[in-house]
Write a protein that holds these residues in place. Structure first.
Motif, PDB file in Angstrom:
ATOM      1  N   VAL A 141      27.028  88.438 -35.617  1.00  0.00           N
ATOM      2  CA  VAL A 141      25.636  88.670 -36.049  1.00  0.00           C
ATOM      3  C   VAL A 141      25.448  90.179 -36.082  1.00  0.00           C
ATOM      4  O   VAL A 141      25.701  90.863 -35.085  1.00  0.00           O
ATOM      5  N   THR A 142      25.052  90.708 -37.242  1.00  0.00           N
ATOM      6  CA  THR A 142      24.975  92.165 -37.399  1.00  0.00           C
ATOM      7  C   THR A 142      23.570  92.612 -37.786  1.00  0.00           C
ATOM      8  O   THR A 142      22.828  91.887 -38.438  1.00  0.00           O
ATOM      9  N   VAL A 143      23.236  93.820 -37.350  1.00  0.00           N
ATOM     10  CA  VAL A 143      21.975  94.465 -37.719  1.00  0.00           C
ATOM     11  C   VAL A 143      22.315  95.598 -38.701  1.00  0.00           C
ATOM     12  O   VAL A 143      23.121  96.471 -38.379  1.00  0.00           O
ATOM     13  N   PRO A 144      21.711  95.567 -39.914  1.00  0.00           N
ATOM     14  CA  PRO A 144      21.976  96.656 -40.865  1.00  0.00           C
ATOM     15  C   PRO A 144      21.300  97.953 -40.402  1.00  0.00           C
ATOM     16  O   PRO A 144      20.138  97.938 -40.000  1.00  0.00           O
ATOM     17  N   ALA A 149      11.950  98.243 -37.552  1.00  0.00           N
ATOM     18  CA  ALA A 149      10.966  97.230 -37.958  1.00  0.00           C
ATOM     19  C   ALA A 149      11.469  95.853 -37.553  1.00  0.00           C
ATOM     20  O   ALA A 149      12.657  95.675 -37.271  1.00  0.00           O
ATOM     21  N   ALA A 150      10.537  94.894 -37.559  1.00  0.00           N
ATOM     22  CA  ALA A 150      10.846  93.486 -37.271  1.00  0.00           C
ATOM     23  C   ALA A 150      11.578  93.294 -35.934  1.00  0.00           C
ATOM     24  O   ALA A 150      12.494  92.481 -35.844  1.00  0.00           O
ATOM     25  N   PRO A 170      15.849  98.317 -40.874  1.00  0.00           N
ATOM     26  CA  PRO A 170      14.796  97.512 -41.514  1.00  0.00           C
ATOM     27  C   PRO A 170      14.468  96.219 -40.766  1.00  0.00           C
ATOM     28  O   PRO A 170      13.330  95.748 -40.814  1.00  0.00           O
ATOM     29  N   VAL A 171      15.476  95.634 -40.100  1.00  0.00           N
ATOM     30  CA  VAL A 171      15.240  94.414 -39.306  1.00  0.00           C
ATOM     31  C   VAL A 171      16.033  94.530 -38.004  1.00  0.00           C
ATOM     32  O   VAL A 171      17.265  94.548 -38.038  1.00  0.00           O
ATOM     33  N   THR A 204       9.511  96.313 -42.523  1.00  0.00           N
ATOM     34  CA  THR A 204      10.754  96.108 -43.280  1.00  0.00           C
ATOM     35  C   THR A 204      10.533  96.570 -44.725  1.00  0.00           C
ATOM     36  O   THR A 204      11.380  97.243 -45.313  1.00  0.00           O
ATOM     37  N   GLY A 205       9.358  96.214 -45.270  1.00  0.00           N
ATOM     38  CA  GLY A 205       9.008  96.651 -46.626  1.00  0.00           C
ATOM     39  C   GLY A 205       8.955  98.167 -46.725  1.00  0.00           C
ATOM     40  O   GLY A 205       9.410  98.757 -47.713  1.00  0.00           O
ATOM     41  N   ALA A 206       8.401  98.818 -45.688  1.00  0.00           N
ATOM     42  CA  ALA A 206       8.281 100.283 -45.697  1.00  0.00           C
ATOM     43  C   ALA A 206       9.669 100.932 -45.645  1.00  0.00           C
ATOM     44  O   ALA A 206       9.960 101.878 -46.392  1.00  0.00           O
TER      45      ALA A 206
END
Ligand SMILES: [Zn+2]
Length: 361
Positions: A36-39, A56-57, A89-90, A66-68
């Motif tokens: 499981v990875t976080v970008p 974010a998130a 972003p997440v 995430t949108g920003a």
């Protein structure tokens, strides 16, 4: 505080000055046994400077931030001339994948910091994130929204007793700053302890990317980077500034259906009606909910059906005597200013109607 390590290498990849890299941080393993990875996007300016993390998130359903961050990655609204910018972003990829605030072990990641490497899923995730990213940063901006069935007028929350963080938080350019250290176990509380001066932005609703909220977040992030001389230009000053630790949730006294009289960002005077609680057909007023003090609507429920005790409206109380100045500042704002556009946009999430001459209480 000990010196931060060099920003040249991230998770085994070298990122040279004046370049950017899209990386992945392995944070856990799935039920299928896959990583499981976080970008994580890392940008470096040409000159040396601070390392700043934008997250974010952390609550997986709060995706306005995430949108920003997506907007920043795709459109590059500023040129990073110095320092290092780490964009996540997440953070809570588990919750994001399921449209939920929580982790699969039902824990709240933002109450699980600092965690430990031998602890629960949440604890291990929290610890790894702090060690691999937060610990390496001098400043942080963590983007949140209101929780389920609520919306927030954009407001920054930060511990203004820390001078370094106070300058950073004020530079964001938010009209409203709530002064506090953050909940125990939150990313920002623990980040600050590790020397990463972190603020949060609370703006909008879950499950949405709201265009004016994205604009507000991107403008604030740009202002903060300008404050640190990582981006050219001066931070933009807000139309007014309220810094308060006095906020209060006004709650429903009775069950019923609300007719709202205010929207997020509105100014309300003491005893002014916030909402009228009516029977289902709307003919009978059961209760008029009034502002206990002069305040600004920081957040509110978006669902008009309430039971006794349900939160209706979150008010921020400026210092006594400050309200006339704030009212004059808002009066001077142009209709096309971001403050007024965001007020219009958020007001669409609630049906605001003029109070009738109900006198029930
Ligand atoms: Zn949140």
């Amino acid at each position: 505080m000990p010196a931060k390590p060099s920003p040249a290498s991230w998770f085994g990849t070298t990122v040279k000055p004046d370049s950017a890299a899209a990386l992945s941080l392995v944070v856990s393993e799935s039920y299928l046994g896959t990583d499981v990875t976080v970008p994580v996007h890392v940008w470096r300016g040409k000159a040396e400077g601070p390392t700043v993390c934008i997250t974010a998130a952390v609550h997986g359903d709060e995706i306005n931030g995430t949108g920003a961050i997506r907007h920043i990655i795709r459109h590059r609204p500023f040129h990073l001339s110095a320092g290092t910018l780490v964009l996540v972003p997440v953070v809570n990829v588990f919750g994001f994948d399921r449209h939920t605030r929580y982790l699969p072990d039902r824990r709240d990641l933002n109450r699980s910091f600092p965690g430990s490497s031998g602890g629960s899923l949440a604890g291990r995730f929290a610890r790894l994130f702090l060690d691999k990213i937060t610990r390496r940063c001098e400043f942080g901006i963590d983007l949140h929204t209101a929780s389920l069935r609520r919306t927030n007028f954009p407001n920054v929350r930060a511990d203004l007793s820390d001078e370094r963080l106070a300058g950073f938080a004020r530079a964001f350019g938010a009209e409203l700053i709530v002064k506090n250290k953050g909940p125990k176990g939150s990313l920002r509380e623990q980040a600050c302890k590790l020397g990463c001066a972190t603020l949060i932005l609370e703006a909008g609703e879950v499950w949405k990317v709201e265009s004016s909220v994205v604009e507000y977040a991107v403008r604030g992030i740009t202002n903060c980077l300008r404050h640190l001389n990582m981006v050219e230009g001066k931070p933009r000053e807000p139309g007014y500034r309220v810094e308060t630790d006095a906020t209060h949730w006004v709650r429903a006294k009775h069950g019923g259906f609300l007719e709202f009289h205010v929207a997020p960002g509105d100014i309300v005077g003491r005893d002014e009606p916030i909402a009228t609680n009516t029977d289902l057909a709307g003919g009978q007023s059961l209760s008029v909910i009034r502002a206990p003090r002069d305040g600004i609507v920081l957040g509110m429920t978006t669902i008009p059906c309430v039971a006794p005790g349900d939160p209706v409206c979150h008010l921020a109380y400026p210092s006594r005597g400050a309200m006339p100045k704030i009212e004059r500042a808002v009066h001077r704002m142009r209709d096309d200013s971001l403050h007024e556009r965001i007020r219009d946009d958020l007001a669409r999430n609630v049906r605001v109607i003029e109070p009738k001459d109900h006198d029930a209480d």
